[in-house]
Design a protein around this motif. Structure first.
Motif, PDB file in Angstrom:
ATOM      1  N   GLY A  14       0.884  -1.202   0.023  1.00 32.71           N
ATOM      2  CA  GLY A  14       0.209  -0.016  -0.155  1.00 32.71           C
ATOM      3  C   GLY A  14       1.040   1.112  -0.040  1.00 32.71           C
ATOM      4  O   GLY A  14       1.838   1.140   0.756  1.00 32.71           O
ATOM      5  N   ARG A  75       0.878  -5.013  -5.782  1.00 34.56           N
ATOM      6  CA  ARG A  75       1.223  -6.082  -4.949  1.00 34.56           C
ATOM      7  C   ARG A  75       1.099  -7.188  -5.884  1.00 34.56           C
ATOM      8  O   ARG A  75       0.388  -7.265  -7.129  1.00 34.56           O
ATOM      9  CB  ARG A  75      -0.342  -6.537  -4.339  1.00 34.56           C
ATOM     10  N   SER A  76       2.065  -7.809  -6.204  1.00 28.65           N
ATOM     11  CA  SER A  76       2.487  -8.832  -7.064  1.00 28.65           C
ATOM     12  C   SER A  76       2.433 -10.513  -6.633  1.00 28.65           C
ATOM     13  O   SER A  76       3.007 -10.819  -5.844  1.00 28.65           O
ATOM     14  CB  SER A  76       4.092  -8.721  -7.479  1.00 28.65           C
ATOM     15  N   GLY A 105       5.580  -2.331   3.372  1.00 36.69           N
ATOM     16  CA  GLY A 105       5.372  -2.734   4.937  1.00 36.69           C
ATOM     17  C   GLY A 105       5.817  -4.250   5.049  1.00 36.69           C
ATOM     18  O   GLY A 105       6.700  -4.746   4.509  1.00 36.69           O
ATOM     19  N   GLY A 107       4.786  -7.187   4.483  1.00 36.77           N
ATOM     20  CA  GLY A 107       4.698  -8.203   3.296  1.00 36.77           C
ATOM     21  C   GLY A 107       5.913  -7.924   2.385  1.00 36.77           C
ATOM     22  O   GLY A 107       6.538  -8.896   1.871  1.00 36.77           O
ATOM     23  N   SER A 108       6.102  -6.535   2.076  1.00 32.83           N
ATOM     24  CA  SER A 108       7.149  -6.114   1.181  1.00 32.83           C
ATOM     25  C   SER A 108       8.582  -6.802   1.693  1.00 32.83           C
ATOM     26  O   SER A 108       9.656  -7.235   1.133  1.00 32.83           O
ATOM     27  CB  SER A 108       7.242  -4.764   1.044  1.00 32.83           C
ATOM     28  N   ASP A 114      13.375 -12.667   0.537  1.00 32.20           N
ATOM     29  CA  ASP A 114      13.524 -13.645  -0.267  1.00 32.20           C
ATOM     30  C   ASP A 114      14.538 -13.079  -1.410  1.00 32.20           C
ATOM     31  O   ASP A 114      15.381 -14.058  -1.900  1.00 32.20           O
ATOM     32  CB  ASP A 114      12.024 -14.131  -1.251  1.00 32.20           C
ATOM     33  N   THR A 128       4.361   2.197   5.849  1.00 32.01           N
ATOM     34  CA  THR A 128       2.913   1.898   5.820  1.00 32.01           C
ATOM     35  C   THR A 128       2.403   2.583   6.648  1.00 32.01           C
ATOM     36  O   THR A 128       2.805   3.000   7.801  1.00 32.01           O
ATOM     37  CB  THR A 128       2.755   0.277   5.987  1.00 32.01           C
TER      38      THR A 128
END
Ligand code: ATP
Length: 323
Positions: A14, A75-76, A105, A107-108, A114, A128
């Motif tokens: 976001g 958002r991927s 945020g 999630g990112s 990764d 965020t």
């Protein structure tokens, strides 16, 4: 890890006011140190598909005061698969990107982690409006969002007093009550309903309203975090069971936009600059945060494993002050 000469920067998840100030700080600090900066559009999606361009100091002129993000965000779902991450790493290599700054945020940050695991050093900057990342006291956008919500609630309070009504004001926060609790305290709300705490209608709403009426309260303001309950259902229940005319206002996306506050601009500038200094020194796999009011960095794996903190002290304070 050797020093990095070319870095990438992206915004993900976001959007949040202040992300532009962070991008600006990344680009300008990199240029200050004679490093090359590649801007990546639309988050991890752009990294996978090579939506990448070289940025100059002038590309970030005149953006500090704007909400949103000039790099856009996305958002991927592709990036959530290991093949997507590997594609992103090979695209980075193709563009000469040796390290990356991820603004977003948690999630990112999982995405950034990764990338680290697959060999691309990354540094996360918390951006965020929810301020719900465990390893930092502050994330960019939060101050602007709560100030926007505060202004709206102050206005609603004026009319609530005139009509002796109950007003439910729904603020953002699907899984986090940080916006709700801070706005609740700042606006003197009579009740704050957050996803971290189970709600008992009688204890948390009906009884405080009855008590408030006895104490001659002229209004009743409920701050509802969006993840808690359907505001329409709550409105009907208050009217039916407590007998108080109730109106709902959903603040929605206004909380995401707007010109960032000084707090957001300064934190974003500090964090953006610090991220570049880490990568320049060959230090990757970190999250930047605020601890004890100061900027610090923590290992990305460790930071993501930290438990979420619920501010019971603030919840208690809002109850004490609403009598
Ligand atoms: P906000 O708090 O504003 O929602 P966020 O960064 O938490 O921001 P998400 O939608 O959760 O937003 O994540 C953004 C992107 O990060 C996702 O679209 C996805 O590409 C990537 N991502 C999220 N979770 C993971 C995960 N567990 N593993 C790898 N990548 C992830």
């Amino acid at each position: 890890m050797p020093r990095i000469n070319t870095l990438g920067v992206l915004t993900s998840g976001g959007d949040a006011p202040g992300m532009n100030a962070a991008i600006r700080a990344v680009v300008r600090t990199a240029k200050y140190y004679d490093m090359k900066v590649m801007g990546i559009r639309k988050g991890f999606e752009g990294l996978i598909h090579g939506d990448i361009f070289e940025m100059s100091a002038r590309d970030v002129s005149d953006i500090m005061h704007r909400g949103g993000t000039i790099l856009q965000t996305a958002r991927s779902t592709e990036f959530k698969q290991i093949e997507g991450v590997r594609r992103a790493v090979s695209t980075s290599k193709y563009f000469g990107i040796e390290g990356i700054v991820v603004i977003g945020g948690d999630g990112s940050f999982r995405g950034a982690r990764d990338l680290c695991t697959e060999g691309l050093p990354a540094v996360g900057i918390p951006g965020t409006i929810d301020n719900d990342i465990s390893c930092t006291e502050y994330s960019i956008g939060f101050d602007t969002a709560i100030n926007t919500a505060k202004e709206a609630v102050d206005k609603i309070r004026d009319t609530a007093t005139s009509h002796e009504r109950c007003n439910i004001i729904k603020v953002m926060g699907r899984a986090s009550g940080n916006i709700a609790i801070n706005v609740g305290i700042a606006t003197g709300a009579e009740a704050v309903l957050i996803p971290e705490k189970e709600i008992d209608f009688t204890r948390d709403i009906a009884e405080p309203i009855s008590l408030g009426k006895k104490r001659n309260k002229k209004h009743f303001i409920i701050i509802l975090a969006e993840g808690v309950a359907d505001s329409g259902d709550l409105e009907k229940r208050i009217e039916a069971e407590v007998g108080l005319e109730t109106r709902t206002t959903i603040l929605g996306y206004v909380q995401r936009g707007g010109s960032p506050t000084v707090v957001d601009r300064v934190f974003a500038s500090q964090m953006g600059s610090y991220a570049v200094e880490l990568l320049r020194d060959g230090i990757g796999n970190r999250i930047i945060g605020v601890k004890g009011g100061r900027i610090y960095d923590i290992d990305i794996y460790e930071g993501l494993d930290m438990p979420k903190i619920i501010r019971d002290d603030l919840i208690e304070l809002s109850k004490i002050l609403s009598i």
